[in-house]
Design a protein around this motif. Structure first.
Motif, mmCIF file in Angstrom:
data_model
loop_
_atom_site.group_PDB
_atom_site.id
_atom_site.type_symbol
_atom_site.label_atom_id
_atom_site.label_comp_id
_atom_site.label_asym_id
_atom_site.label_seq_id
_atom_site.Cartn_x
_atom_site.Cartn_y
_atom_site.Cartn_z
ATOM 1 N N PHE A 63 34.069 -10.357 4.579
ATOM 2 C CA PHE A 63 34.002 -9.062 5.268
ATOM 3 C C PHE A 63 34.028 -9.230 6.786
ATOM 4 C CE2 PHE A 63 32.749 -5.404 2.351
ATOM 5 C CZ PHE A 63 33.266 -6.012 1.223
ATOM 6 N N ASP A 64 34.534 -10.348 7.292
ATOM 7 C CA ASP A 64 34.529 -10.582 8.737
ATOM 8 C C ASP A 64 35.728 -9.897 9.386
ATOM 9 O OD1 ASP A 64 34.344 -11.499 11.311
ATOM 10 O OD2 ASP A 64 34.090 -13.610 10.789
ATOM 11 N N ILE A 65 35.470 -8.750 9.944
ATOM 12 C CA ILE A 65 36.504 -7.969 10.645
ATOM 13 C C ILE A 65 35.944 -7.643 12.022
ATOM 14 C CG2 ILE A 65 37.857 -5.835 10.663
ATOM 15 C CD1 ILE A 65 37.599 -5.764 7.614
ATOM 16 N N VAL B 109 41.100 -9.051 11.587
ATOM 17 C CA VAL B 109 40.625 -9.359 10.235
ATOM 18 C C VAL B 109 40.751 -10.868 10.028
ATOM 19 C CG1 VAL B 109 40.953 -8.927 7.771
ATOM 20 C CG2 VAL B 109 41.482 -7.109 9.445
ATOM 21 N N HIS B 110 39.634 -11.510 9.748
ATOM 22 C CA HIS B 110 39.680 -12.962 9.527
ATOM 23 C C HIS B 110 40.279 -13.284 8.170
ATOM 24 C CE1 HIS B 110 37.585 -14.724 13.013
ATOM 25 N NE2 HIS B 110 37.165 -13.481 13.148
ATOM 26 N N ARG B 111 40.886 -14.460 8.066
ATOM 27 C CA ARG B 111 41.392 -14.905 6.760
ATOM 28 C C ARG B 111 40.190 -15.024 5.820
ATOM 29 N NH1 ARG B 111 46.278 -19.107 8.294
ATOM 30 N NH2 ARG B 111 46.749 -18.124 10.288
ATOM 31 N N ARG C 255 29.930 -19.509 10.871
ATOM 32 C CA ARG C 255 30.001 -18.109 10.422
ATOM 33 C C ARG C 255 29.769 -17.143 11.587
ATOM 34 N NH1 ARG C 255 30.491 -20.038 6.103
ATOM 35 N NH2 ARG C 255 29.151 -20.404 4.317
ATOM 36 N N GLY C 256 30.111 -15.888 11.309
ATOM 37 C CA GLY C 256 29.753 -14.784 12.217
ATOM 38 C C GLY C 256 30.387 -14.924 13.589
ATOM 39 N N LYS C 257 29.596 -14.648 14.612
ATOM 40 C CA LYS C 257 30.093 -14.628 15.984
ATOM 41 C C LYS C 257 30.646 -15.970 16.450
ATOM 42 C CE LYS C 257 27.106 -11.310 18.253
ATOM 43 N NZ LYS C 257 27.951 -10.727 19.281
HETATM 44 MN MN MN Z 1 33.486 -11.526 13.364
#
Ligand code: MN
Ligand code: PSU
Length: 312
Positions: free
Chosen positions: A142-144, A134-136, A263-265
């Motif tokens: 919602f970045d998990i 789970v990202h800070r 962001r993202g990947k």
């Molecule tokens: Mn991610």
């Protein structure tokens, strides 16, 4: 020399095929760490050293990647080197693994995708550096990482040094608990925090030797409990960067990432790269050492599973 093991949709080397068939210990290794986790040439040197560490512990290494559309477990040294040098490799998780296969593309596998491949190939143990989590700020972004869901559904024992400390570790533990993923700290009560031995958080479970892990997995199988097991081994003291020291670098890297709009990947590779810069390369040396330790332990666990029979 490659053996097509159809109908299993994965190409394994003869060595890996023989080992799996005869119940000899095998350890899967991921390749995102090679393509996106470390810079050249440390990435190749580390990947080679990790394979050697698995062999030293009596197991066969099987590095996983998609090569020209073919999902492979076990790579030749040439292919590994090409992968380490390439800069156009897809980073593959559960969601996009099949797209690299469909397109005939090259892709490296994250923890999630490597678990899928290991299960297809009949490999039950996998060594990595740190899992995703789970990202800070996940309450907004919602970045998990998909690694967490995969651990809940795929029966592979993943040996790591905890989740990367750039993440929100308390939330990562909560999600793992919700998903029913056991987290076993190895040889200590605290959850390790990747570069640091102690995250300041108690791990849900503690084991002190390989036999305990083997007995735990056997009991899960008797109870027909699905999914993977996460073993978190702290990096050896002489190679750790203590948490108090890492905290400042992590904060800085997170601020820089948000300023740069990452962001993202790209988030995980970007932060890891920035932390190498901020620590003048020390984090890279620690990263290498922790993976080597995890690879050795994974080899021992695979040995334990294979002695028990049927689960190697
Ligand atoms: Mn991610
Ligand atoms: N551990 C490392 N370096 C890495 C990774 C883990 O030491 O590069 C990779 C793993 O492949 C992990 C992925 O599955 O980062 C997580 O990415 P994400 O947060 O985008 O799911």
């Amino acid at each position: 020399m490659q053996t097509d093991t159809r109908p299993i949709p994965i190409t394994v080397t003869d060595e890996v095929a023989d080992a799996v068939q005869s119940g000899h210990p095998v350890v899967a290794l991921e390749s995102t760490i090679v393509t996106h986790g470390m810079p050249w040439p440390e990435n190749l040197q580390t990947a080679q050293a990790v394979e050697a560490a698995v062999r030293d512990s009596g197991a066969v290494p099987a590095t996983v990647a998609v090569i020209e559309g073919e999902l492979c477990a076990g790579l030749s040294s040439d292919v590994l080197e090409r992968l380490a040098k390439a800069d156009d490799v897809m980073k593959l998780s559960r969601a996009d693994l099949a797209m690299a296969v469909a397109r005939g593309a090259n892709g490296s596998t994250t923890v999630a995708a490597t678990m899928i491949a290991a299960a297809l190939a009949g490999i039950h143990v996998f060594a990595t550096g740190g899992i995703g989590g789970v990202h800070r700020g996940a309450e907004a972004s919602f970045d998990i990482s998909a690694d967490l869901q995969e651990l809940s559904r795929t029966d592979v024992t993943v040996v790591c040094a905890g989740a990367k400390a750039i993440l929100d570790l308390p939330k990562t533990l909560e999600v793992l608990e919700t998903l029913g993923v056991p987290v076993l700290a190895y040889g200590q009560d605290a959850l390790p925090a990747f570069w640091s031995r102690d995250s300041g958080l108690a791990a849900p479970l503690r084991v002190d030797d390989v036999d305990e892990i083997v007995a735990f997995r056997a009991a899960r199988q008797r109870l027909a409990i699905d999914g993977g097991v996460l073993v978190a081994r702290p990096v050896d003291s002489e190679h750790e960067i203590p948490r108090t020291e890492m905290q400042a670098h992590i904060e800085q890297a997170l601020t820089d990432a948000s300023r740069a709009g990452v962001r993202g990947k790209r988030v995980t590779p970007w932060l890891l790269g920035r932390i190498v810069e901020l620590t003048d390369g020390r984090s890279l040396a620690t990263n290498r050492e922790l993976i080597l330790g995890n690879a050795r332990l994974a080899g021992e666990i695979a040995g334990g599973y294979s002695r028990l029979g049927g689960v190697g």
